[in-house]
Structure formats: C-alpha cells, structure tokens
Design an enzyme around this catalytic site. Sequence first.
Site, PDB file in Angstrom:
ATOM      1  N   GLU A 247      -3.943   3.638   6.473  1.00  0.00           N
ATOM      2  CA  GLU A 247      -3.683   3.432   5.031  1.00  0.00           C
ATOM      3  C   GLU A 247      -4.179   4.663   4.267  1.00  0.00           C
ATOM      4  O   GLU A 247      -3.602   5.076   3.265  1.00  0.00           O
ATOM      5  CB  GLU A 247      -4.435   2.177   4.566  1.00  0.00           C
ATOM      6  CG  GLU A 247      -4.370   1.935   3.072  1.00  0.00           C
ATOM      7  CD  GLU A 247      -5.055   0.634   2.666  1.00  0.00           C
ATOM      8  OE1 GLU A 247      -4.949  -0.378   3.392  1.00  0.00           O
ATOM      9  OE2 GLU A 247      -5.703   0.629   1.607  1.00  0.00           O
TER      10      GLU A 247
ATOM     11  N   ARG B 247       0.822  -1.235   0.000  1.00  0.00           N
ATOM     12  CA  ARG B 247       0.000   0.000   0.000  1.00  0.00           C
ATOM     13  C   ARG B 247       0.847   1.273   0.000  1.00  0.00           C
ATOM     14  O   ARG B 247       0.564   2.234   0.740  1.00  0.00           O
ATOM     15  CB  ARG B 247      -0.972   0.038   1.181  1.00  0.00           C
ATOM     16  CG  ARG B 247      -2.041  -0.997   1.147  1.00  0.00           C
ATOM     17  CD  ARG B 247      -2.907  -0.997  -0.112  1.00  0.00           C
ATOM     18  NE  ARG B 247      -3.570  -2.269  -0.211  1.00  0.00           N
ATOM     19  CZ  ARG B 247      -3.077  -3.318  -0.891  1.00  0.00           C
ATOM     20  NH1 ARG B 247      -1.965  -3.208  -1.587  1.00  0.00           N
ATOM     21  NH2 ARG B 247      -3.730  -4.442  -0.916  1.00  0.00           N
TER      22      ARG B 247
ATOM     23  N   SER C 220     -10.696   0.421   3.509  1.00  0.00           N
ATOM     24  CA  SER C 220      -9.903   0.038   4.684  1.00  0.00           C
ATOM     25  C   SER C 220      -9.201   1.272   5.235  1.00  0.00           C
ATOM     26  O   SER C 220      -8.489   1.958   4.507  1.00  0.00           O
ATOM     27  CB  SER C 220      -8.857  -1.006   4.312  1.00  0.00           C
ATOM     28  OG  SER C 220      -9.496  -2.194   3.961  1.00  0.00           O
TER      29      SER C 220
HETATM   30  C1  FAD Z   1     -15.196   1.356  -1.225  1.00  0.00           C
HETATM   31  C2  FAD Z   1     -13.683   1.360  -1.282  1.00  0.00           C
HETATM   32  C3  FAD Z   1     -12.988   0.148  -1.412  1.00  0.00           C
HETATM   33  C4  FAD Z   1     -11.590   0.145  -1.485  1.00  0.00           C
HETATM   34  N1  FAD Z   1     -10.933  -1.049  -1.628  1.00  0.00           N
HETATM   35  C5  FAD Z   1      -9.589  -1.064  -1.783  1.00  0.00           C
HETATM   36  C6  FAD Z   1      -8.887  -2.299  -1.989  1.00  0.00           C
HETATM   37  O1  FAD Z   1      -9.453  -3.378  -2.028  1.00  0.00           O
HETATM   38  N2  FAD Z   1      -7.538  -2.236  -2.146  1.00  0.00           N
HETATM   39  C7  FAD Z   1      -6.854  -1.055  -2.126  1.00  0.00           C
HETATM   40  O2  FAD Z   1      -5.629  -1.050  -2.320  1.00  0.00           O
HETATM   41  N3  FAD Z   1      -7.499   0.134  -1.916  1.00  0.00           N
HETATM   42  C8  FAD Z   1      -8.840   0.147  -1.748  1.00  0.00           C
HETATM   43  N4  FAD Z   1      -9.492   1.334  -1.533  1.00  0.00           N
HETATM   44  C9  FAD Z   1      -8.710   2.587  -1.446  1.00  0.00           C
HETATM   45  C10 FAD Z   1      -8.575   3.323  -2.809  1.00  0.00           C
HETATM   46  O3  FAD Z   1      -9.557   2.882  -3.694  1.00  0.00           O
HETATM   47  C11 FAD Z   1      -7.204   3.105  -3.451  1.00  0.00           C
HETATM   48  O4  FAD Z   1      -6.164   3.489  -2.593  1.00  0.00           O
HETATM   49  C12 FAD Z   1      -7.080   3.876  -4.768  1.00  0.00           C
HETATM   50  O5  FAD Z   1      -6.007   3.336  -5.489  1.00  0.00           O
HETATM   51  C13 FAD Z   1      -6.890   5.392  -4.603  1.00  0.00           C
HETATM   52  O6  FAD Z   1      -6.940   5.994  -5.888  1.00  0.00           O
HETATM   53  P1  FAD Z   1      -7.493   7.482  -6.066  1.00  0.00           P
HETATM   54  O7  FAD Z   1      -7.386   7.848  -7.497  1.00  0.00           O
HETATM   55  O8  FAD Z   1      -8.843   7.595  -5.473  1.00  0.00           O
HETATM   56  O9  FAD Z   1      -6.430   8.283  -5.208  1.00  0.00           O
HETATM   57  P2  FAD Z   1      -6.721   9.554  -4.250  1.00  0.00           P
HETATM   58  O10 FAD Z   1      -7.534   9.104  -3.089  1.00  0.00           O
HETATM   59  O11 FAD Z   1      -7.222  10.674  -5.047  1.00  0.00           O
HETATM   60  O12 FAD Z   1      -5.245   9.870  -3.749  1.00  0.00           O
HETATM   61  C14 FAD Z   1      -4.559   8.983  -2.867  1.00  0.00           C
HETATM   62  C15 FAD Z   1      -3.138   9.544  -2.649  1.00  0.00           C
HETATM   63  O13 FAD Z   1      -2.413   9.466  -3.861  1.00  0.00           O
HETATM   64  C16 FAD Z   1      -2.056  10.786  -4.318  1.00  0.00           C
HETATM   65  N5  FAD Z   1      -2.297  10.764  -5.769  1.00  0.00           N
HETATM   66  C17 FAD Z   1      -3.451  10.521  -6.431  1.00  0.00           C
HETATM   67  N6  FAD Z   1      -3.242  10.541  -7.755  1.00  0.00           N
HETATM   68  C18 FAD Z   1      -1.931  10.792  -7.929  1.00  0.00           C
HETATM   69  C19 FAD Z   1      -1.102  10.952  -9.069  1.00  0.00           C
HETATM   70  N7  FAD Z   1      -1.578  10.838 -10.315  1.00  0.00           N
HETATM   71  N8  FAD Z   1       0.213  11.236  -8.874  1.00  0.00           N
HETATM   72  C20 FAD Z   1       0.742  11.360  -7.634  1.00  0.00           C
HETATM   73  N9  FAD Z   1       0.001  11.247  -6.513  1.00  0.00           N
HETATM   74  C21 FAD Z   1      -1.315  10.948  -6.665  1.00  0.00           C
HETATM   75  C22 FAD Z   1      -2.960  11.753  -3.573  1.00  0.00           C
HETATM   76  O14 FAD Z   1      -2.344  13.027  -3.405  1.00  0.00           O
HETATM   77  C23 FAD Z   1      -3.130  11.029  -2.255  1.00  0.00           C
HETATM   78  O15 FAD Z   1      -2.009  11.237  -1.427  1.00  0.00           O
HETATM   79  C24 FAD Z   1     -10.883   1.358  -1.438  1.00  0.00           C
HETATM   80  C25 FAD Z   1     -11.578   2.576  -1.301  1.00  0.00           C
HETATM   81  C26 FAD Z   1     -12.970   2.575  -1.225  1.00  0.00           C
HETATM   82  C27 FAD Z   1     -13.704   3.891  -1.125  1.00  0.00           C
END
Ligand code: FAD
Length: 304
Positions: A291, A173, A221
């Site tokens: 996380e 993660r 999570s």
């Molecule tokens: C219902 C639900 C279920 C989930 N299940 C899982 C799971 O099974 N496994 C898992 O790993 N995660 C899970 N997650 C967490 C989440 O989906 C992941 O971590 C996802 O990859 C985050 O992507 P995002 O685009 O939403 O990032 P954001 O939430 O927008 O950003 C997360 C972090 O990354 C940075 N960031 C975002 N985009 C970039 C970029 N292009 N360049 C540099 N930095 C960046 C942001 O500044 C922030 O620090 C879940 C979340 C939810 C709501």
Amino acid sequence: MIDRDAIVAAAEGEVRFDEPLRAHTTFRIGGPVDALAWPTGVGGVQRLCALAHARGWPCRALGHGSNLLVRDGGVRGLLVATTRLRRLERDRERGVRCEAGVPTSRLLHEATSWELGGVEFLVGVPGTVGGGLVMNAGTSLGELKDVTVEVTTVRPDGELRVRAAAACGFRYRGSDLGDGIVVAARFELRPGVRAAIVARIAAQREARARREPHGVPTAGSFFKNPPGDFAGRLLEQAGLKGRRLGGAEVSWVHANWIVNRADATAADVLGLMQVCQEAVATKFGVTLEPEVHIVGEAGREEAA
Ligand SMILES: Cc1cc2nc3c(=O)[nH]c(=O)nc-3n(C[C@H](O)[C@H](O)[C@H](O)COP(=O)(O)OP(=O)(O)OC[C@H]3O[C@@H](n4cnc5c(N)ncnc54)[C@H](O)[C@@H]3O)c2cc1C
C-alpha cells in the site's frame, strides 16, 4: 541536470537542494532529492510543474510523507511539497473547501467545530488532504471518496483541471489523481450534533490505540488487504510478527505495520517486504501488494 535558479524563481517559496528525505517521511528513511520546493500558492505549483515539463525533469508531489518509502539512492528531479497550501473554508451549509496541504486532522477538527460529520474515519490517519485523496485514505468506517465532490489538480504541463469525484478513479487505497498534483478539493459533509461526532471520534481513537504501535517511525499498514481478507491476519498466521531485517521490524503489535526500529535503510524495509510476501505466498497462495508508495533509486546497499 536541474536548473536551481529557475526552480527558485518559479517556486516563490522555500527550496532546498540535495535534501535528505528521511527528514520528510514518517518512516524516517530516504536518500536525498535533487530539489524540494514548498510553494505557498497554487500558482507556484503550476509554474514548477510547467518548468519541469518543459525541461523534461521528473516531478511529483510530497504531502506529509506518511505513505512513502523513499529508497536510499534518493529521488531525481523535483518534489513539490504541498504542505504550505493550507486554506480551509466552509462552503454553504454542508460543504468544505480545502487546499491540498491541509492536514486531514485539521479537516476533521474544523468539521467537528462546524457540527459537520462524515470524516470521523480520519481519526489516526496522518497526512494531507492531497495525499489522502490520491490514496483514497480511510478505514472500514469510510474513505475520502465518500465525501468528495470535486478535486482540482495541476496537470504536468501546469494547467489546472477540475474533476467531479466520479471522474477521479477512486478505488481501495488508490485513485487516478496521481496523474497530476492535487491542489484543492470540495467536500460535502453531514450535519450532526457535536457531542455525537466527538463521541464517535473518541471511540475510534481508543480502538486504534489498542491495536496499533505508538511512537515508532512507520508508514502505517504496509500492504493492502487482499480481497476478503486482512494482510495483518495472513502475516501473523505466517509467523512474521517481530521478524527483523537490519533496522526494520514487523511490529509485534500489528503484523501489517513495518516499523523502523534502529536507523533502518530502505534496503532493510524492501528486504523485509520480500520476506513477508514470500512467506504469505508460500503458506496461503496470496500475493500481498504494498500500500506504501515506493519511490526513488536504489542505494549502494540495495544495488549490491
Ligand atoms: C501511523 C500511521 C497510520 C496510518 N493509518 C492509515 C489508515 O488508517 N488509513 C489509510 O488510508 N492510511 C493510513 N496511513 C497511511 C497515510 O497516512 C495515508 O496514505 C495518507 O493519506 C498519506 O498522505 P500524505 O500527505 O502523507 O501523502 P504522502 O505520503 O506524502 O504521499 C503519498 C503518495 O501520494 C502522492 N501525493 C501526495 N500528495 C499529493 C498531491 N497533493 N497530489 C498528487 N500526489 C500526491 C505522493 O507522491 C505519494 O505517491 C497511516 C500512516 C501512518 C504513518
């Protein structure tokens, strides 16, 4: 103090000022950001980063906001949303090239239509490819690092940097990719039979549906699993299911999910996080690490 005209000129895309981030996170929580820009090309990301760098403004990326807790005082400086960087194409036999704003669900869908497997673990993981790479998103069935060949980021000074997967610092993660803004990646997938890929997707969807809450604002999570154990198990054994603080609640369905039950503030969630950490530390001697990325400034409630 940010310079609004300079940001609009650099972005060549939509820009909003003092935008409440609760509208851009799956938790539906978060104070306002000074400037939120949606560039439509990599050039826009480069110009925005270079501008922020030259002027000394804080600058970070926003994907789908599915792993973010934005504090109630909001975020100072500039947020660069990647969600309009949406190109996705097949690259020779097993490769896929993808811009950072492509939803991971679309990557999974297109790969399946090309009879390419290896990303079925993305079922039920919301977010963008860029956010997924930064988080090394995944499940026990796999992580994005398993299929990544190379990643392109924009450095804080606006220059492009291409890194092989081995140089991305992927870990459980996490990764080192947050040192810039991810704009694109190349993945190498596994040829497969569509029916078999579809069956694996359906099985995982069903398994997740049984053990996770639905239709509530959350970031999934909340804590990382400690080595050799599960945060959900420790939280459940510590009696935290259903524990509530203000509008935030430890889900009854899965103890590692904090959900926004009723207009929760970030202060509510952070307070509940602390309750959870203290209970697990007291009962098991284990320190749970979030996380979810916690960003921004404390609001009045938290500061008090
Ligand atoms: C219902 C639900 C279920 C989930 N299940 C899982 C799971 O099974 N496994 C898992 O790993 N995660 C899970 N997650 C967490 C989440 O989906 C992941 O971590 C996802 O990859 C985050 O992507 P995002 O685009 O939403 O990032 P954001 O939430 O927008 O950003 C997360 C972090 O990354 C940075 N960031 C975002 N985009 C970039 C970029 N292009 N360049 C540099 N930095 C960046 C942001 O500044 C922030 O620090 C879940 C979340 C939810 C709501």
